[in-house]
Design an enzyme around this catalytic site. Structure first.
Site, PDB file in Angstrom:
ATOM      1  CG  HIS A 189      -1.885   1.096   1.310  1.00  0.00           C
ATOM      2  ND1 HIS A 189      -3.217   0.941   1.027  1.00  0.00           N
ATOM      3  CD2 HIS A 189      -1.730   2.408   1.651  1.00  0.00           C
ATOM      4  CE1 HIS A 189      -3.839   2.096   1.182  1.00  0.00           C
ATOM      5  NE2 HIS A 189      -2.956   3.013   1.570  1.00  0.00           N
ATOM      6  CD  GLU A 190       1.594   3.410   3.686  1.00  0.00           C
ATOM      7  OE1 GLU A 190       1.812   4.570   3.283  1.00  0.00           O
ATOM      8  OE2 GLU A 190       0.504   3.062   4.157  1.00  0.00           O
TER       9      GLU A 190
ATOM     10  CD  GLU B  46      -5.052   6.782   1.370  1.00  0.00           C
ATOM     11  OE1 GLU B  46      -4.643   5.618   1.266  1.00  0.00           O
ATOM     12  OE2 GLU B  46      -4.357   7.692   1.869  1.00  0.00           O
TER      13      GLU B  46
ATOM     14  CG  HIS C 251       0.036   6.013  -0.864  1.00  0.00           C
ATOM     15  ND1 HIS C 251      -1.101   6.500  -1.472  1.00  0.00           N
ATOM     16  CD2 HIS C 251      -0.376   5.482   0.328  1.00  0.00           C
ATOM     17  CE1 HIS C 251      -2.148   6.281  -0.696  1.00  0.00           C
ATOM     18  NE2 HIS C 251      -1.734   5.662   0.395  1.00  0.00           N
TER      19      HIS C 251
ATOM     20  CE1 TYR D 252      -6.541   3.988   3.313  1.00  0.00           C
ATOM     21  CE2 TYR D 252      -8.471   5.361   3.626  1.00  0.00           C
ATOM     22  CZ  TYR D 252      -7.134   5.132   3.836  1.00  0.00           C
ATOM     23  OH  TYR D 252      -6.371   6.024   4.538  1.00  0.00           O
TER      24      TYR D 252
END
Length: 453
Positions: free
Chosen positions: A298-299, A321, A302, A374
């Site tokens: 996820h990070e 998100e 980004h 999300y």
């Protein structure tokens, strides 16, 4: 882009974003920040110098910058000392000796100091925060002003050069390329340069007692800052991060920055945090069992969605998100876990049992970080994928990240981009209308046959 209204007095002290109405400022945009920070860990004392190059977008008789909890002691404009500046309610109001002409470039130099602390917000404490030993900066969406004067709005992206002087036992990290590191007596000065345009909320400083691990050089130079006691567990838990990098480069296009650094603090964190070129995890996210591997994906995602392509306004937060959540599902599909179809079915079942009061295209500040946003955002992308087919969908994503690389984006931009790849544009517009523009959860799109990404 002019932030804020041009009516009333020039340089309105708001960017006009209803999600963060007290942040951001009108009448100008920033081209670069040069920050010189001197920080004492034991006393939490920060002395700073900020040199801000900006361009007036209307004639300015006065203007404002965001600065919270720190006191400005000296201000100059184009080298000339300003006698009229005041601070109140998180704003530094500046009155230049002469009107700044529309279209003119000007340089504001500000000296400031204090004991930085997080700013209270509807989303908790934001900004500069002390760790047990060191510092974490987590500013999304409105905490940047706790450590430097700025135009705190996601649509005003600029170049950064950040110099940090702190006690030598500590490692200091900021965004971008490490330009130099100088040791003098018991203190070390670190200089970082972030050439790619960056929003204020993505600027960060991380300070702690860390070991440095070089993880990879291709396709992205990747490092980690990890407390010595976490090294063994980290190597296992982040052991597949390099495979994620390769997958996301293939699906989303080339990595948008010069490097990627993962930080693991010695303290627990409620959630991981992304900054431009950096992700920050707590020690609780490292357990030797890969419990938080979806968050690693996820990070990382980004960096494309949120950091390179940054929302022009906070109502478009699903572009950050929803995309990062879908990247989790793509990694699961690639790595032998649940397929994206299965992830969608699981998330949809949960959403169906929750209140239907969230509008994805404009969730409001109270719900902008709600887990439903999300998941619904990710399901929306899956519906588009099923409509377009894999080849067109991932071609569309790569075109999206290439076309708007390092830019500010809106939901309308994404709808227009995706529509270009559809053979049935009316049907795709209907998908967007129902998933983005209605409160009620639409019918789940029919699953396609198992696919390979």
């Amino acid at each position: 882009m002019v932030f804020g209204s041009t009516t009333g007095h020039p340089g309105a002290s708001s960017a006009g974003d209803p999600y963060v109405p007290s942040h951001g400022n009108g009448g100008y945009h920033v081209e670069s920040y040069e920050l010189e920070l001197d920080y004492r860990v034991n006393s939490n004392r920060l002395a700073g110098k900020a040199s801000i190059t900006a361009v007036a977008e209307q004639a300015l008789t006065r203007f404002a910058l965001d600065l919270s909890g720190l006191r400005a002691t000296k201000v100059t404009i184009n080298g000339r000392r300003v006698s009229r500046f005041t601070q109140r309610s998180g704003k530094l109001h500046i009155t230049p000796a002469n009107t700044l002409a529309d279209g003119s470039e000007f340089i504001v130099d500000i000296q400031y100091a204090g004991n930085p602390k997080p700013e209270d917000s509807p989303w908790g404490g934001l900004g500069w925060d002390e760790l047990t030993e060191g510092v974490i900066v987590a500013s999304q969406p409105s905490g940047a002003a706790t450590w430097f004067p700025c135009n705190d709005h996601p649509g005003d992206k600029a170049h950064y050069r950040i110099t940090i002087t702190t006690d030598s036992p500590y490692h200091a990290l900021a965004n971008g390329r490490l330009v130099s590191r100088r040791v003098k007596a018991s203190r070390t000065t670190w200089v970082y340069d972030q050439a790619a345009p960056m929003a204020t909320y993505l600027a960060t400083v991380q300070i702690g007692r860390y070991d440095v691990l070089d993880l990879a050089t291709t396709p992205v130079t990747t490092r980690a800052l990890v407390p010595p006691g976490e090294l063994r567990e980290f190597k296992h838990d982040f052991g597949r991060q390099q495979d994620m990098v390769k997958l996301f480069c293939r699906l989303f296009g080339s990595y948008p920055f010069g490097n990627y650094t993962v930080v693991v603090t010695d303290d627990d964190l409620e959630i991981p945090l992304e900054a431009q070129g950096i992700s920050v995890f707590g020690s609780n996210h490292v357990d030797g069992k890969r419990t938080s591997e979806r968050l690693v994906a996820h990070e990382l995602a980004h960096q494309w969605f949120g950091n390179s392509l940054t929302p022009s306004a906070w109502k478009d937060i699903w572009l950050n998100e929803g995309f990062a959540c879908y990247a989790e599902w793509l990694w699961s599909e690639e790595s032998g876990g649940l397929s994206a179809d299965q992830q969608v079915s699981k998330a949809y079942t949960r959403l169906r049992g929750l209140p239907q009061d969230l509008l994805l295209s404009d969730p409001g500040p109270e719900l902008m970080f709600d887990d439903r946003l999300y998941k619904r955002g990710a399901i929306t992308l899956h519906a588009i994928r099923l409509h377009l087919g894999d080849d067109a969908f991932f071609d569309m994503l790569r075109t999206w990240t290439k076309t708007y690389r390092h830019a500010s984006v809106t939901t309308a931009d994404f709808v227009a981009q995706a529509t270009q790849f559809s053979a049935d544009q009316d049907a795709l517009r209907e998908i967007f209308a129902t998933w983005l523009g209605s409160y009620e959860l639409p019918l789940l799109p029919r699953s396609a046959r198992k696919r390979r990404t």
